[in-house]
Design a protein around this motif. Structure first.
Motif, PDB file in Angstrom:
ATOM      1  N   LEU A  61      45.637  38.447  48.052  1.00 45.88           N
ATOM      2  CA  LEU A  61      44.499  38.891  47.474  1.00 45.88           C
ATOM      3  C   LEU A  61      44.573  38.541  45.865  1.00 45.88           C
ATOM      4  N   GLU A  62      43.562  38.438  44.995  1.00 40.35           N
ATOM      5  CA  GLU A  62      43.651  38.517  43.570  1.00 40.35           C
ATOM      6  C   GLU A  62      42.567  39.155  43.059  1.00 40.35           C
ATOM      7  N   ALA A  63      43.082  40.027  42.024  1.00 45.42           N
ATOM      8  CA  ALA A  63      42.096  40.562  41.092  1.00 45.42           C
ATOM      9  C   ALA A  63      41.333  39.898  40.069  1.00 45.42           C
ATOM     10  N   VAL A  64      40.089  39.849  39.783  1.00 40.23           N
ATOM     11  CA  VAL A  64      39.488  39.030  38.572  1.00 40.23           C
ATOM     12  C   VAL A  64      38.673  40.286  38.291  1.00 40.23           C
ATOM     13  N   LEU A  65      38.214  39.744  36.850  1.00 37.24           N
ATOM     14  CA  LEU A  65      37.183  40.646  35.961  1.00 37.24           C
ATOM     15  C   LEU A  65      35.902  39.956  36.292  1.00 37.24           C
ATOM     16  N   GLU A  66      34.930  40.941  36.678  1.00 38.41           N
ATOM     17  CA  GLU A  66      33.550  40.776  36.793  1.00 38.41           C
ATOM     18  C   GLU A  66      32.587  41.964  36.407  1.00 38.41           C
ATOM     19  N   PRO A  67      32.680  42.243  34.883  1.00 37.73           N
ATOM     20  CA  PRO A  67      32.301  43.391  34.632  1.00 37.73           C
ATOM     21  C   PRO A  67      30.601  43.258  34.726  1.00 37.73           C
ATOM     22  N   ALA A  68      30.008  44.645  34.737  1.00 39.74           N
ATOM     23  CA  ALA A  68      28.694  44.721  35.256  1.00 39.74           C
ATOM     24  C   ALA A  68      28.258  46.323  35.162  1.00 39.74           C
ATOM     25  N   PRO A  69      27.105  46.561  34.401  1.00 43.56           N
ATOM     26  CA  PRO A  69      26.702  47.833  34.440  1.00 43.56           C
ATOM     27  C   PRO A  69      26.799  48.896  35.692  1.00 43.56           C
ATOM     28  N   GLY A  70      27.344  50.100  35.594  1.00 45.38           N
ATOM     29  CA  GLY A  70      27.519  50.550  36.684  1.00 45.38           C
ATOM     30  C   GLY A  70      28.558  50.900  37.680  1.00 45.38           C
ATOM     31  N   ARG A  71      29.600  49.761  37.249  1.00 48.27           N
ATOM     32  CA  ARG A  71      30.723  49.571  38.285  1.00 48.27           C
ATOM     33  C   ARG A  71      31.786  49.173  37.468  1.00 48.27           C
ATOM     34  N   CYS A  72      33.018  49.324  37.880  1.00 47.84           N
ATOM     35  CA  CYS A  72      34.447  48.777  37.176  1.00 47.84           C
ATOM     36  C   CYS A  72      34.307  47.642  37.115  1.00 47.84           C
ATOM     37  N   CYS A  73      35.076  47.074  36.000  1.00 47.32           N
ATOM     38  CA  CYS A  73      35.077  45.612  35.876  1.00 47.32           C
ATOM     39  C   CYS A  73      35.979  44.974  36.694  1.00 47.32           C
ATOM     40  N   VAL A  74      36.848  45.446  37.582  1.00 49.79           N
ATOM     41  CA  VAL A  74      37.644  44.611  38.440  1.00 49.79           C
ATOM     42  C   VAL A  74      37.159  44.431  39.685  1.00 49.79           C
ATOM     43  N   ALA A  75      37.244  43.303  40.279  1.00 52.99           N
ATOM     44  CA  ALA A  75      36.911  43.170  41.692  1.00 52.99           C
ATOM     45  C   ALA A  75      38.092  42.503  42.129  1.00 52.99           C
ATOM     46  N   ILE A  76      38.084  42.242  43.548  1.00 52.09           N
ATOM     47  CA  ILE A  76      39.277  41.705  44.270  1.00 52.09           C
ATOM     48  C   ILE A  76      38.818  40.765  45.521  1.00 52.09           C
ATOM     49  N   ALA A  77      39.481  39.733  45.756  1.00 53.22           N
ATOM     50  CA  ALA A  77      38.879  38.693  46.529  1.00 53.22           C
ATOM     51  C   ALA A  77      40.116  37.846  47.198  1.00 53.22           C
TER      52      ALA A  77
END
Length: 233
Positions: free
Chosen positions: A210-226
């Protein structure tokens, strides 16, 4: 003293004392859509009337907010009345007795770090966040060795940190930012640190794919995992 922020926060938390009300709040909070009374009642196995009573109590406490929408999608005469729907409010509640202001201290620290975020300071912060996350992951793996490297273990650990992970297509997203108050003022500093923290957690758990990436958007945390290589998490 009735209008004092601490008193109003205590009253709001007191609204969650009832276990059924707490279950309703938990269910509504974790949904990515507005929730009807019928859906909420079915989710926690109570009558529609009882669900409505508790949901409206949570609205008065400032924990939920209400929207109105026709669920059928129809408009005009004969379309029926809009349904009353519930979602978690944006209000943040924190109570310490005696009163403490840790968020103010965090803001002051973040402001100083943001101004000095160069060279060794940035490297030290990155190292500290990854180290702390790695320790969390390693501790979790020690207590549950059979879950080593599993996405389930990662989701449970992040959920325990208040991040509220959920699957969104190919990504594992985090609905809640535990550092939201400070992140809204210093997004680059806090989001980068949060990313390093999650990277450390994955290393500690042994989730190598897995890798963590930054995907900021309103209403959620800036981090996503793929998954590395673009496969579903």
């Amino acid at each position: 003293m009735e209008g004092h922020p601490v008193n109003t926060d205590i009253e709001a938390i007191g609204a969650l004392h009832d276990p059924r009300r707490r279950a309703l709040y938990s269910y509504v909070s974790r949904q990515r859509h507005d929730v009807s009374r019928d859906e909420a009642a079915g989710a926690v196995s109570v009558s529609r009337g009882l669900a409505s009573f508790h949901l409206d109590h949570l609205v008065r406490a400032g924990l939920l907010q209400v929207t109105y929408r026709r669920l059928s999608g129809r408009r005009g005469p004969g379309a029926g009345r809009p349904s009353k729907l519930y979602r978690r409010s944006d209000r943040q509640i924190s109570v310490t007795v005696p009163e403490r202001r840790y968020e103010l201290l965090a803001q002051l620290f973040a402001g100083s770090l943001d101004a000095a975020l160069r060279g060794k300071v940035k490297t030290s912060l990155t190292r500290a966040a990854r180290s702390w996350g790695r320790a969390l992951g390693a501790t979790s793996r020690l207590h549950r060795p059979a879950t080593r490297g599993s996405v389930r273990a990662l989701r449970e650990l992040l959920d325990g940190l208040g991040a509220e992970p959920y699957v969104d297509g190919a990504l594992l997203r985090l609905r809640n930012c535990p550092f939201d108050t400070v992140a809204s003022t210093y997004p680059e500093l806090v989001c980068g640190t949060n990313l390093n923290l999650v990277e450390g957690v994955m290393t500690g758990l042994g989730t190598d794919g897995l890798e963590a990436v930054l995907e900021p958007a309103p209403g959620r945390c800036c981090v996503a995992i793929a998954r590395k290589g673009g496969r579903n998490a």
